[in-house]
Design a protein around this motif. Structure first.
Motif, PDB file in Angstrom:
ATOM      1  N   ARG A 147       0.843  -1.202   0.000  1.00  0.00           N
ATOM      2  CA  ARG A 147       0.000   0.000   0.000  1.00  0.00           C
ATOM      3  C   ARG A 147       0.876   1.248   0.000  1.00  0.00           C
ATOM      4  NH1 ARG A 147      -5.237  -1.283   1.816  1.00  0.00           N
ATOM      5  NH2 ARG A 147      -5.551   0.824   2.635  1.00  0.00           N
ATOM      6  N   GLY A 148       1.993   1.174  -0.772  1.00  0.00           N
ATOM      7  CA  GLY A 148       2.992   2.240  -0.737  1.00  0.00           C
ATOM      8  C   GLY A 148       2.543   3.529  -1.397  1.00  0.00           C
ATOM      9  N   LYS A 149       3.294   4.593  -1.120  1.00  0.00           N
ATOM     10  CA  LYS A 149       3.028   5.912  -1.690  1.00  0.00           C
ATOM     11  C   LYS A 149       4.123   6.342  -2.662  1.00  0.00           C
ATOM     12  CE  LYS A 149      -0.681   6.729   0.845  1.00  0.00           C
ATOM     13  NZ  LYS A 149      -2.034   6.878   0.274  1.00  0.00           N
ATOM     14  N   GLY A 150       5.020   5.447  -2.990  1.00  0.00           N
ATOM     15  CA  GLY A 150       6.088   5.754  -3.933  1.00  0.00           C
ATOM     16  C   GLY A 150       6.715   4.464  -4.417  1.00  0.00           C
ATOM     17  N   SER A 151       7.674   4.587  -5.338  1.00  0.00           N
ATOM     18  CA  SER A 151       8.309   3.414  -5.923  1.00  0.00           C
ATOM     19  C   SER A 151       9.032   2.594  -4.861  1.00  0.00           C
ATOM     20  CB  SER A 151       9.290   3.858  -7.008  1.00  0.00           C
ATOM     21  OG  SER A 151       9.959   2.749  -7.555  1.00  0.00           O
ATOM     22  N   VAL A 152       8.644   1.327  -4.739  1.00  0.00           N
ATOM     23  CA  VAL A 152       9.244   0.418  -3.767  1.00  0.00           C
ATOM     24  C   VAL A 152      10.207  -0.550  -4.448  1.00  0.00           C
ATOM     25  CG1 VAL A 152       8.743  -1.375  -2.049  1.00  0.00           C
ATOM     26  CG2 VAL A 152       7.220   0.591  -2.259  1.00  0.00           C
ATOM     27  N   VAL A 153       9.893  -0.922  -5.699  1.00  0.00           N
ATOM     28  CA  VAL A 153      10.699  -1.872  -6.470  1.00  0.00           C
ATOM     29  C   VAL A 153      11.247  -1.165  -7.705  1.00  0.00           C
ATOM     30  CG1 VAL A 153      10.660  -4.027  -7.784  1.00  0.00           C
ATOM     31  CG2 VAL A 153       9.309  -3.823  -5.681  1.00  0.00           C
ATOM     32  N   GLU A 154      12.567  -1.204  -7.879  1.00  0.00           N
ATOM     33  CA  GLU A 154      13.209  -0.539  -9.013  1.00  0.00           C
ATOM     34  C   GLU A 154      13.360  -1.487 -10.198  1.00  0.00           C
ATOM     35  OE1 GLU A 154      13.771   2.693  -8.975  1.00  0.00           O
ATOM     36  OE2 GLU A 154      12.989   2.734  -6.928  1.00  0.00           O
ATOM     37  N   ALA A 155      13.372  -0.903 -11.390  1.00  0.00           N
ATOM     38  CA  ALA A 155      13.351  -1.694 -12.621  1.00  0.00           C
ATOM     39  C   ALA A 155      14.571  -2.599 -12.750  1.00  0.00           C
ATOM     40  CB  ALA A 155      13.244  -0.762 -13.835  1.00  0.00           C
ATOM     41  N   ASP A 156      15.748  -2.100 -12.379  1.00  0.00           N
ATOM     42  CA  ASP A 156      16.960  -2.900 -12.617  1.00  0.00           C
ATOM     43  C   ASP A 156      17.138  -4.032 -11.613  1.00  0.00           C
ATOM     44  OD1 ASP A 156      17.591  -1.330 -10.455  1.00  0.00           O
ATOM     45  OD2 ASP A 156      19.467  -0.547 -11.273  1.00  0.00           O
ATOM     46  N   TRP A 157      16.208  -4.162 -10.650  1.00  0.00           N
ATOM     47  CA  TRP A 157      16.249  -5.299  -9.733  1.00  0.00           C
ATOM     48  C   TRP A 157      15.537  -6.522 -10.304  1.00  0.00           C
ATOM     49  CZ3 TRP A 157      14.103  -2.511  -4.739  1.00  0.00           C
ATOM     50  CH2 TRP A 157      14.947  -1.447  -4.408  1.00  0.00           C
ATOM     51  N   VAL A 158      14.662  -6.321 -11.269  1.00  0.00           N
ATOM     52  CA  VAL A 158      13.751  -7.368 -11.738  1.00  0.00           C
ATOM     53  C   VAL A 158      14.427  -8.177 -12.844  1.00  0.00           C
ATOM     54  CG1 VAL A 158      11.500  -7.856 -12.780  1.00  0.00           C
ATOM     55  CG2 VAL A 158      11.753  -5.946 -11.158  1.00  0.00           C
ATOM     56  N   LYS A 159      14.584  -9.473 -12.615  1.00  0.00           N
ATOM     57  CA  LYS A 159      15.262 -10.307 -13.605  1.00  0.00           C
ATOM     58  C   LYS A 159      14.291 -10.760 -14.693  1.00  0.00           C
ATOM     59  CE  LYS A 159      14.683 -14.746 -11.185  1.00  0.00           C
ATOM     60  NZ  LYS A 159      15.367 -15.852 -10.483  1.00  0.00           N
ATOM     61  N   ALA A 160      14.844 -11.135 -15.833  1.00  0.00           N
ATOM     62  CA  ALA A 160      14.031 -11.644 -16.949  1.00  0.00           C
ATOM     63  C   ALA A 160      13.219 -12.848 -16.482  1.00  0.00           C
ATOM     64  CB  ALA A 160      14.926 -12.026 -18.115  1.00  0.00           C
ATOM     65  N   GLY A 161      11.989 -12.935 -16.949  1.00  0.00           N
ATOM     66  CA  GLY A 161      11.136 -14.075 -16.647  1.00  0.00           C
ATOM     67  C   GLY A 161      10.327 -13.947 -15.371  1.00  0.00           C
ATOM     68  N   THR A 162      10.474 -12.822 -14.662  1.00  0.00           N
ATOM     69  CA  THR A 162       9.736 -12.622 -13.413  1.00  0.00           C
ATOM     70  C   THR A 162       8.265 -12.324 -13.693  1.00  0.00           C
ATOM     71  OG1 THR A 162      11.713 -11.733 -12.328  1.00  0.00           O
ATOM     72  CG2 THR A 162       9.585 -11.233 -11.307  1.00  0.00           C
ATOM     73  N   HIS A 163       7.404 -12.893 -12.878  1.00  0.00           N
ATOM     74  CA  HIS A 163       5.990 -12.500 -12.881  1.00  0.00           C
ATOM     75  C   HIS A 163       5.735 -11.655 -11.641  1.00  0.00           C
ATOM     76  CE1 HIS A 163       1.723 -12.294 -13.170  1.00  0.00           C
ATOM     77  NE2 HIS A 163       1.527 -13.021 -12.083  1.00  0.00           N
ATOM     78  N   ILE A 164       5.140 -10.476 -11.834  1.00  0.00           N
ATOM     79  CA  ILE A 164       4.892  -9.537 -10.749  1.00  0.00           C
ATOM     80  C   ILE A 164       3.399  -9.482 -10.456  1.00  0.00           C
ATOM     81  CG2 ILE A 164       5.109  -7.150  -9.964  1.00  0.00           C
ATOM     82  CD1 ILE A 164       7.474  -6.873 -11.936  1.00  0.00           C
ATOM     83  N   VAL A 165       3.059  -9.703  -9.191  1.00  0.00           N
ATOM     84  CA  VAL A 165       1.677  -9.579  -8.726  1.00  0.00           C
ATOM     85  C   VAL A 165       1.603  -8.275  -7.933  1.00  0.00           C
ATOM     86  CG1 VAL A 165      -0.200 -10.665  -7.443  1.00  0.00           C
ATOM     87  CG2 VAL A 165       1.526 -12.096  -8.565  1.00  0.00           C
TER      88      VAL A 165
END
Length: 331
Positions: free
Chosen positions: A205-223
């Motif tokens: 329930r955040g108010k700003g970016s919690v997860v940065e783009a360059d942390w996410v590896k190929a093939g990840t599914h984000i819920v």
């Protein structure tokens, strides 16, 4: 006529997570089969230290049920000041043929169950078949519900969890180990957790970016669960640039969901959104097409999920003689 009253304990005894997952799948398919009338939901933000109240209304032509839910959250002083939970919910069911009130039930447990089930449905449709590691950013009640649901449809080998409150994280680790026996690695940073993820669940329930783009590896599914009102945010909008974006409701997500942020910054256009999850479940659009895709499920929550889930509970209650009947008026 008589109206059935079901409290939270009744609701918990009348449905299991596997049945909720099936109900949510049914709801998404109905939504994309022109079986649903679902007005835009209304949210009211109250002055601090109070939180917000959402109202969701839906009509399902398939079951001839109208549902209306009021749900609150963020009332942090409630337990001490008022002796009630910080978040609560109530669902009313009406027979659409007469508009008679058939059931009043606790909605707080249903909201948690169907939201968890939504994540599991998206995992079935969009995660890699060899996905085994889950990262959980946020470790509150909904984070637990996501694990309960996802565990029904895949074998989770390991969970990498992060929370801004160490005591909440420690309780989560103990609870997951006790309930499921799944290894939980308490990450030292958000990045450390996200980099391990085959499936990334965000429930802050955040108010700003919690997860940065360059942390996410190929093939990840984000819920993406935590954003259901304008102003909330969990994901770096850059994650959307090259991802397959699937939403529960296009109308809701482009206005109030996580998807609003990359649209607002012109990182993606509306035409770049792959579609609604009901379209994938109906076979009208493909789900995951290769193991390198980053897929995002933006879930704002829909009245039709409450409708189908609550109606299943109501029917189970009638069959089992559960709950208490009362009368507003006599016919």
């Amino acid at each position: 006529m008589q109206t059935l009253l079901l409290n939270k304990e009744d609701v918990g005894r009348l449905i299991c997570m596997r049945d909720v997952i099936a109900a949510v799948e049914e709801a998404y398919k109905a939504f994309n089969s022109d079986q649903v009338v679902q007005p835009d939901y209304i949210g009211i933000h109250l002055p601090s230290p109070r939180g917000e109240v959402d109202f969701k209304l839906g009509y399902n032509k398939a079951n001839e049920v109208i549902s209306m839910k009021a749900s609150s959250g963020g009332f942090i002083d409630n337990p001490a000041a008022h002796g009630v939970p910080s978040g609560m919910g109530t669902i009313l069911l009406f027979d659409a043929r007469s508009c008679a009130l058939t059931c009043v039930m606790d909605g707080s447990l249903i909201t948690g169950l169907r939201t968890g089930a939504a994540g599991a449905v998206s995992v079935k449709a969009l995660a890699r078949k060899d996905a085994r590691k889950v990262a959980s950013i946020g470790t509150g009640n909904q984070a637990r519900m996501q694990i309960r649901a996802i565990n029904e449809i895949m074998a989770i080998e390991e969970i990498h969890a992060w929370d801004s409150h160490p005591e909440t994280l420690a309780r989560y680790k103990a609870d997951i180990d006790s309930e499921f026996g799944i290894s939980v690695v308490t990450a030292n940073s958000k990045r450390a957790a996200v980099e391990q993820a085959d499936i990334l669940v965000t429930t802050t329930r955040g108010k700003g970016s919690v997860v940065e783009a360059d942390w996410v590896k190929a093939g990840t599914h984000i819920v993406a669960i935590g954003t259901d009102q304008r102003g909330k945010q969990e994901l770096d909008p850059e994650i959307f640039r090259n991802a397959k974006v699937v939403v529960d409701s296009m109308a809701q997500c482009v206005e109030k969901g996580e998807t609003w942020h990359p649209l607002d910054r012109n990182i993606i256009a509306r035409n770049d959104i792959h579609g609604e999850i009901g379209e994938i479940l109906l076979g009208r659009k493909p789900g995951r097409e290769n193991d390198d895709e980053v897929t995002i499920f933006d879930s704002t929550g829909m009245a039709i999920q409450d409708n189908v889930t609550a109606n299943r509970i109501y029917r189970n209650a009638i069959d089992r003689g559960a709950g208490t009947f009362f009368e507003f008026f006599k016919s």
